[in-house]
Design an enzyme around this catalytic site. Structure first.
Site, PDB file in Angstrom:
ATOM      1  N   GLU A 115       0.834  -1.211   0.000  1.00 19.57           N
ATOM      2  CA  GLU A 115       0.000   0.000   0.000  1.00 19.57           C
ATOM      3  C   GLU A 115       0.867   1.259   0.000  1.00 19.57           C
ATOM      4  O   GLU A 115       0.517   2.266  -0.608  1.00 19.57           O
ATOM      5  CB  GLU A 115      -0.939  -0.014   1.217  1.00 19.57           C
ATOM      6  CG  GLU A 115      -2.021  -1.086   1.071  1.00 19.57           C
ATOM      7  CD  GLU A 115      -2.891  -1.197   2.315  1.00 19.57           C
ATOM      8  OE1 GLU A 115      -2.329  -1.501   3.387  1.00 19.57           O
ATOM      9  OE2 GLU A 115      -4.105  -0.990   2.216  1.00 19.57           O
ATOM     10  N   GLU A 135      -3.868  -9.441   3.578  1.00 17.48           N
ATOM     11  CA  GLU A 135      -4.672  -9.107   4.757  1.00 17.48           C
ATOM     12  C   GLU A 135      -5.776 -10.102   5.061  1.00 17.48           C
ATOM     13  O   GLU A 135      -6.012 -10.456   6.222  1.00 17.48           O
ATOM     14  CB  GLU A 135      -5.286  -7.701   4.610  1.00 17.48           C
ATOM     15  CG  GLU A 135      -4.321  -6.561   4.877  1.00 17.48           C
ATOM     16  CD  GLU A 135      -3.505  -6.153   3.659  1.00 17.48           C
ATOM     17  OE1 GLU A 135      -3.438  -6.921   2.676  1.00 17.48           O
ATOM     18  OE2 GLU A 135      -2.923  -5.050   3.690  1.00 17.48           O
TER      19      GLU A 135
END
Ligand code: DAK
Length: 260
Positions: A115, A135
């Site tokens: 990210e 995740e």
């Protein structure tokens, strides 16, 4: 004095920021996020800096994600607040940087690490890099902008495949889906990032920052990107950089941009 978590070096207008937590594969804890945010801010206000390169220490990882030991204890409120705070403090700040930011991905870029790279303007990866958003394998979803920026960069289908499978992809696959701009050998990574930075630095700083602003406008809710481009384009004509760029061309010389 403890070692800083972010090493800062400047050569010929290029500020290299290196995340230094190799013992945890440069995982992002709150201290790293804060120090990195401050370093990005400092680079913004330093007139000697024209381009920023972001990388990780060691050969193994760019950033192997948010620090799992730290976020393992969070509840929903803390998670939401930190996502909000962290996105504003670091990820949005990087993306909105008026100076171009290049991620030099030197190994694992996972979860919050990918990210972070997604918030940079350009990504160059070493041929050993491995990237993914794992995740969901931990029972959460990407919380630092990954569900938004990954589809913007690789398209919705590929982004959903990466997010839902939690699979890591290698550099070649990342190149073929547009996740990274370039793949080079590990030992040539920083050199390639510096070469790209030098090429960018030949151009007018005011135009670079306005171009970033115009591109980002198209992804903002309720903003007409074409209208934003018209405004940004018009504003370029009032800059000293525009006058210098056009005069240099007409006089057959190299421009010397002031960034004003
Ligand atoms: N956090 C903390 N420590 C980590 C870490 C991480 N993300 N990744 C690696 N380490 C540590 C390992 O625990 C190990 O420490 P010691 O056991 O030596 O003390 C050391 O780094 C070396 O790692 P390994 O021994 O595991 O190395 P290997 O080569 O065997 O494996 C690996 C490399 C990258 C495949 C493996 O380390 C791994 O799977 N790492 C975890 C990858 C991952 O799942 N990352 C997290 C993704 S989730 C939030 C917003 C966003 C997020 C969270 C919260 N809020 C706003 C609250 C984002 C979440 C994520 O990023």
């Amino acid at each position: 004095m403890p070692e800083p978590l972010i090493k800062q070096e400047t050569h010929s207008g290029i500020r290299t920021l290196t995340i230094q937590r190799p013992e945890a594969l440069n995982a992002l804890n709150l201290d790293v996020i804060q120090e990195l945010s401050a370093a990005v801010q400092e680079a913004q206000s330093d007139s000697d800096v024209r381009v920023i390169i972001l990388t990780g220490s060691g050969e193994k990882a760019f950033v192997a994600g948010a620090d799992i030991k730290e976020f393992a204890e969070f509840d929903s409120e803390k998670g939401r607040n930190l996502a909000d705070h962290g996105q504003e403090l670091l990820f949005n700040r990087l993306e909105r940087s008026s100076k171009p930011v290049i991620a030099a991905i030197n190994g694992f870029a996972l979860g919050g690490g990918l990210e972070l790279a997604l918030a940079c303007h350009i990504r160059i990866a070493s041929d050993t890099a491995r990237m993914g958003l794992p995740e969901v394998s931990l029972g959460v979803i990407p919380g630092y902008g990954g569900t938004q920026r990954l589809p913007q960069i690789v398209g919705k289908g590929k982004a959903l495949e990466m997010i839902l499978t939690a699979r890591m992809i290698g550099s070649e696959e990342a190149l073929s889906c547009g996740l990274v701009n370039q793949v080079v050998s590990s030992d040539g990574l920083l050199e390639a990032a510096q070469k790209m930075a030098s090429q960018i630095m030949k151009n007018a700083p005011t135009a670079l920052s306005t171009a970033i602003q115009a591109v980002l406008a198209g992804y903002e809710d309720g903003v007409n990107g074409f209208q934003a481009e018209i405004e940004c384009f018009g504003a370029s004509f009032d800059t000293a950089d525009f006058r210098e760029g056009t005069q240099a061309f007409l006089n057959k010389r190299k421009p010397e941009f002031s960034g004003k």
